[in-house]
Design a protein around this motif. Sequence first.
Motif, PDB file in Angstrom:
ATOM      1  N   LEU A  52      11.179   8.029  -0.144  1.00  0.00           N
ATOM      2  CA  LEU A  52      10.299   6.675  -0.060  1.00  0.00           C
ATOM      3  C   LEU A  52       8.994   7.234  -0.556  1.00  0.00           C
ATOM      4  O   LEU A  52       8.328   8.057  -0.628  1.00  0.00           O
ATOM      5  CB  LEU A  52      10.234   6.405   1.348  1.00  0.00           C
ATOM      6  N   TYR A  53       8.230   6.201  -1.237  1.00  0.00           N
ATOM      7  CA  TYR A  53       7.008   6.145  -1.956  1.00  0.00           C
ATOM      8  C   TYR A  53       6.772   7.342  -2.698  1.00  0.00           C
ATOM      9  O   TYR A  53       5.810   8.034  -2.957  1.00  0.00           O
ATOM     10  CB  TYR A  53       6.163   6.580  -0.762  1.00  0.00           C
ATOM     11  N   GLN A  54       7.815   7.416  -3.839  1.00  0.00           N
ATOM     12  CA  GLN A  54       7.553   8.543  -4.687  1.00  0.00           C
ATOM     13  C   GLN A  54       6.989   7.890  -6.105  1.00  0.00           C
ATOM     14  O   GLN A  54       7.202   6.667  -6.475  1.00  0.00           O
ATOM     15  CB  GLN A  54       9.035   8.731  -5.464  1.00  0.00           C
ATOM     16  N   ARG A  55       5.717   8.354  -6.124  1.00  0.00           N
ATOM     17  CA  ARG A  55       4.802   7.780  -7.187  1.00  0.00           C
ATOM     18  C   ARG A  55       5.148   8.227  -8.730  1.00  0.00           C
ATOM     19  O   ARG A  55       5.636   9.389  -9.137  1.00  0.00           O
ATOM     20  CB  ARG A  55       3.235   8.138  -7.063  1.00  0.00           C
ATOM     21  N   ILE A  56       5.263   7.281  -9.660  1.00  0.00           N
ATOM     22  CA  ILE A  56       5.668   7.524 -11.052  1.00  0.00           C
ATOM     23  C   ILE A  56       4.873   6.572 -11.792  1.00  0.00           C
ATOM     24  O   ILE A  56       4.855   5.443 -11.332  1.00  0.00           O
ATOM     25  CB  ILE A  56       7.389   7.601 -11.175  1.00  0.00           C
ATOM     26  N   THR A  57       4.711   6.812 -12.823  1.00  0.00           N
ATOM     27  CA  THR A  57       4.086   5.945 -14.139  1.00  0.00           C
ATOM     28  C   THR A  57       5.367   5.121 -14.687  1.00  0.00           C
ATOM     29  O   THR A  57       6.450   5.258 -14.461  1.00  0.00           O
ATOM     30  CB  THR A  57       3.419   6.472 -15.098  1.00  0.00           C
ATOM     31  N   LYS A  88       0.633  -1.216  -0.234  1.00  0.00           N
ATOM     32  CA  LYS A  88      -0.008   0.049   0.084  1.00  0.00           C
ATOM     33  C   LYS A  88       1.075   1.217   0.043  1.00  0.00           C
ATOM     34  O   LYS A  88       2.047   1.310   0.256  1.00  0.00           O
ATOM     35  CB  LYS A  88      -0.971   0.051   1.199  1.00  0.00           C
ATOM     36  N   ASP A  89       0.100   2.233  -0.422  1.00  0.00           N
ATOM     37  CA  ASP A  89       0.831   3.697  -0.191  1.00  0.00           C
ATOM     38  C   ASP A  89       0.381   4.215   1.066  1.00  0.00           C
ATOM     39  O   ASP A  89      -0.797   4.531   1.116  1.00  0.00           O
ATOM     40  CB  ASP A  89       0.601   4.479  -1.502  1.00  0.00           C
ATOM     41  N   PRO A  90       1.281   4.506   2.039  1.00  0.00           N
ATOM     42  CA  PRO A  90       0.651   4.915   3.490  1.00  0.00           C
ATOM     43  C   PRO A  90       0.276   6.421   3.101  1.00  0.00           C
ATOM     44  O   PRO A  90      -0.366   6.933   3.896  1.00  0.00           O
ATOM     45  CB  PRO A  90       2.079   4.960   4.289  1.00  0.00           C
ATOM     46  N   ASN A  91       0.759   7.168   2.090  1.00  0.00           N
ATOM     47  CA  ASN A  91       0.253   8.436   1.990  1.00  0.00           C
ATOM     48  C   ASN A  91      -1.056   8.610   1.537  1.00  0.00           C
ATOM     49  O   ASN A  91      -1.998   9.613   1.465  1.00  0.00           O
ATOM     50  CB  ASN A  91       1.157   9.368   0.893  1.00  0.00           C
ATOM     51  N   ASP A  92      -1.674   7.243   0.709  1.00  0.00           N
ATOM     52  CA  ASP A  92      -2.998   7.221   0.459  1.00  0.00           C
ATOM     53  C   ASP A  92      -4.183   6.828   1.165  1.00  0.00           C
ATOM     54  O   ASP A  92      -4.199   5.499   1.592  1.00  0.00           O
ATOM     55  CB  ASP A  92      -2.942   6.498  -1.103  1.00  0.00           C
ATOM     56  N   THR A  93      -4.596   7.739   2.276  1.00  0.00           N
ATOM     57  CA  THR A  93      -5.353   7.405   3.334  1.00  0.00           C
ATOM     58  C   THR A  93      -6.776   7.075   3.091  1.00  0.00           C
ATOM     59  O   THR A  93      -7.523   6.714   3.682  1.00  0.00           O
ATOM     60  CB  THR A  93      -5.441   8.383   4.321  1.00  0.00           C
ATOM     61  N   GLN A  94      -7.197   7.521   1.447  1.00  0.00           N
ATOM     62  CA  GLN A  94      -8.648   7.417   1.233  1.00  0.00           C
ATOM     63  C   GLN A  94      -8.970   5.930   0.426  1.00  0.00           C
ATOM     64  O   GLN A  94     -10.163   5.664   0.483  1.00  0.00           O
ATOM     65  CB  GLN A  94      -8.841   8.470   0.137  1.00  0.00           C
ATOM     66  N   GLY A  95      -7.997   5.210   0.072  1.00  0.00           N
ATOM     67  CA  GLY A  95      -8.156   3.812  -0.512  1.00  0.00           C
ATOM     68  C   GLY A  95      -7.369   3.007  -0.042  1.00  0.00           C
ATOM     69  O   GLY A  95      -6.484   2.924   0.893  1.00  0.00           O
TER      70      GLY A  95
END
Length: 826
Positions: free
Chosen positions: A413-418, A323-330
């Motif tokens: 940490l947790y850098q989002r990229i396509t 999971k992405d800990p920064n994504d608290t909505q999903g």
Amino acid sequence: MRNVSSCNKLNPDRQNKTQQSMAETPAEPQIDCELQPPSNTLSEPQLQSQLHPLSEPQPLPQPWPQPLPQPDSLHEPQPDTLPEPQPQSEEEVKPWMWTRHRVLLLFLLTSSFCASIVGLAYYSQQHLPPESTPPASPPCTSPACQRAAARLSISVDPFSQPCDYFLFPCGSEGASLSNRGRQRGKGMPLHPQGHKSRAAQAEKDRERGRKERETGTDIVEKAPADRMPDRQTALLLTMREILAEDRSSPGNSAKQKACMFYRSCMDTGPTETAGPEPFLRLLHKLGGWAVSGRWNQTDFNSTLSLLMRDYGTFPFFSVYVGKDPNDTQGDKRYIQIDQPDFQIPTEWSSKTQKSKANTQILRLFLASYQRLLGLLGSPSSSTSLHIGLFISLSSELAVAASPLPHRLQQGLLYQRITIKELQTLAPAIDWLGCLQTTFHPHPVSQSDHVLLHNLPYIVHMSRIIGKWLNKHELSGSGPLHTFMVLSLLHTVIPALDSRFTQTERNFSLALGTTEEDVPRWRQCVLQTEKGFDTVLTHLLRETTAYTEAEELIQNVYSSIKSKLPDLRWRDEESRMSVLNKIQSLTPRLSTKNNIFSEAELNQLYSKVTIDKHKYFSNYIQSLSLQRQGSNKLFSQTEGDDIWSITPFLSDNELVFPMGMFVQPLFHPTYPRAINFGVLGSLMAKDILHLLLPNIHSQSVSPRSIAECVRYQYLSMTEGPGREGAFSLSPAQQQEMWVQYSALQIALQAYNQSLKKYPGDSSLSGLSHTHLFLTSFTQINCDSDPYHEFMPFEPSFLVTVICGYSDLCPKTLSCPNKPQQHLLGTC
């Protein structure tokens, strides 16, 4: 005239005598036949003297006053109709007075007896243990109870051996409990005798490991019978027992395949005989390598994809799902890409912000890999060149790696990229092809996002690989391919003969790493779980006693909810916050998500073929199974894994994993005194730590209770005048409150259980509470992660409990030590 008439009817002789007396004397108040004295006959001090023999003695009561009767009160005929009263003689007065004293005495005795009966009944309901009244409990004779009885027979009984009990250290043999307590309080090392015993035990562990590797037999030196194993070891031992069952029919079920895998791991004879041949055959399947002089120039990205998919090997970067800990909505899961675990050890320089390997380590690393290549049969004439290239490439890659604290500080940490953007930044890797192959059949596209944990390293790694790919002078030596093959060798060494594992171990020892020599059975259980985790979860569910486990959970949590309101809170807001949190949660036993039926399990593992004589091929299949299992993480909701041993929160539920309810900590045939004394107290500690991590800031009770227990400890072990021997930090105060409260909570929960189900069995002839407290003292407290915050062993808390409670068989005291009686209740 009710009194007279009723008495006369009952006693005609007395009627005649009364009439005669009335004719001769003035009229007197009559005594009621119900023996009720007038309400104003005795003063309060006189009555208290009669009811309480220990109060100050009072003079005997004088004869009642004798006023003339009144018409309104006595309802008698008019005085002129009665005979003239005559004075009483002395002989007539004495019997009358004796009768009245006898009636009064009888009344007081009857009242005292009734009051005593009522008081004893109330006291027994409130304070006496349930075992004081029921008949003798039947002994438990199950195999599990027989093993528990064996532990009890050689363990220190705090009630029969109180002096030994005061010296009993939970963590080291022979160390004084009081000495260890003072040392902990001052942050000093353990007693020297403790170090000596631990060193001896470590040497015994190493010797046992050597014998296991040499003979391939399951040599397991169990923990001393008077000590409980830590919870992780208890769970591993349970899984070992399940997997080692003798299943006579080979069959083709998933359960039988898991058991066969474990047994092939334990049987090291065929592995030792096979030597390096299994790996060499695998190497030939991959196209060979330049070290042996036979290599068919396989494509770099194709080989990399194959290693990631089938062999769980990630030479240049690691990949997993989370999971992405920064994504608290999903609750969406992402592919995560991190730097790899490098085989070459490096040192981080905070000055240059780079990693490097020193010369001494490189020499050791070179010698270790020369030994490994020699075991594979590679000619010594070519090994130096290829190992030199391997070390050079490893060093160039590792220079951009960085430790986790640095990456966390730098926000890496947790850098989002396509995946498409990643391909542009690091073009040497075919990212889409590698990830599609690894996670097949899960769909992966260029527009999907991935999470990076060290983008600078990924970019640097791509640049280094591109440079080495374009070194045409090295194209025949294939350094990148050699790097990947040696990474694969590192992955499969646990499935090769003991010479390979010993070479790696010698390298670790040369670096000064003192790792524990893990027993073979533990390695095999863990490896079986990696490939057959779903099967092992199913097997654990089959052995879990749900009814008894649920009862333990509910009783302990109910006891916690009843205890917390009694604390002294710093303010009403803190009190309501904690109580609302406790009330809002629902405790339950975990059943784990996505549980398969037996038929579904068999279908899932239908293509797996296990050969009990070929552990290497079984191991390779387990690597592929691990990769397939990672695909489930994309859709699986968060839950506990099979090795969970502590409760956790899930939404508004407090979940207790099945791995907690295993022997010797718990068994459905045990007397409940053992289950509550051991696992019940551990569960109470877990819950308090989980739900009240900062109770010290919310309530004043932890500090006051901890200081009280500390005073009792010093008083019992050192004698008076030692109150300042050591002080408690806030963390120690909170932990002492947790440990002490957990024991009280578990004992209260057990007594509540006995009230509902009084028919508990016994063990070794011990009473219920005796068995509960003795079982509590057997817990291996060194396995407690919070043990360092206890200034003395938690087993002393039994002494504090017994200092004021009538539940214990007797008060704990040791005449050989200067001590005071415990003062009051903590």
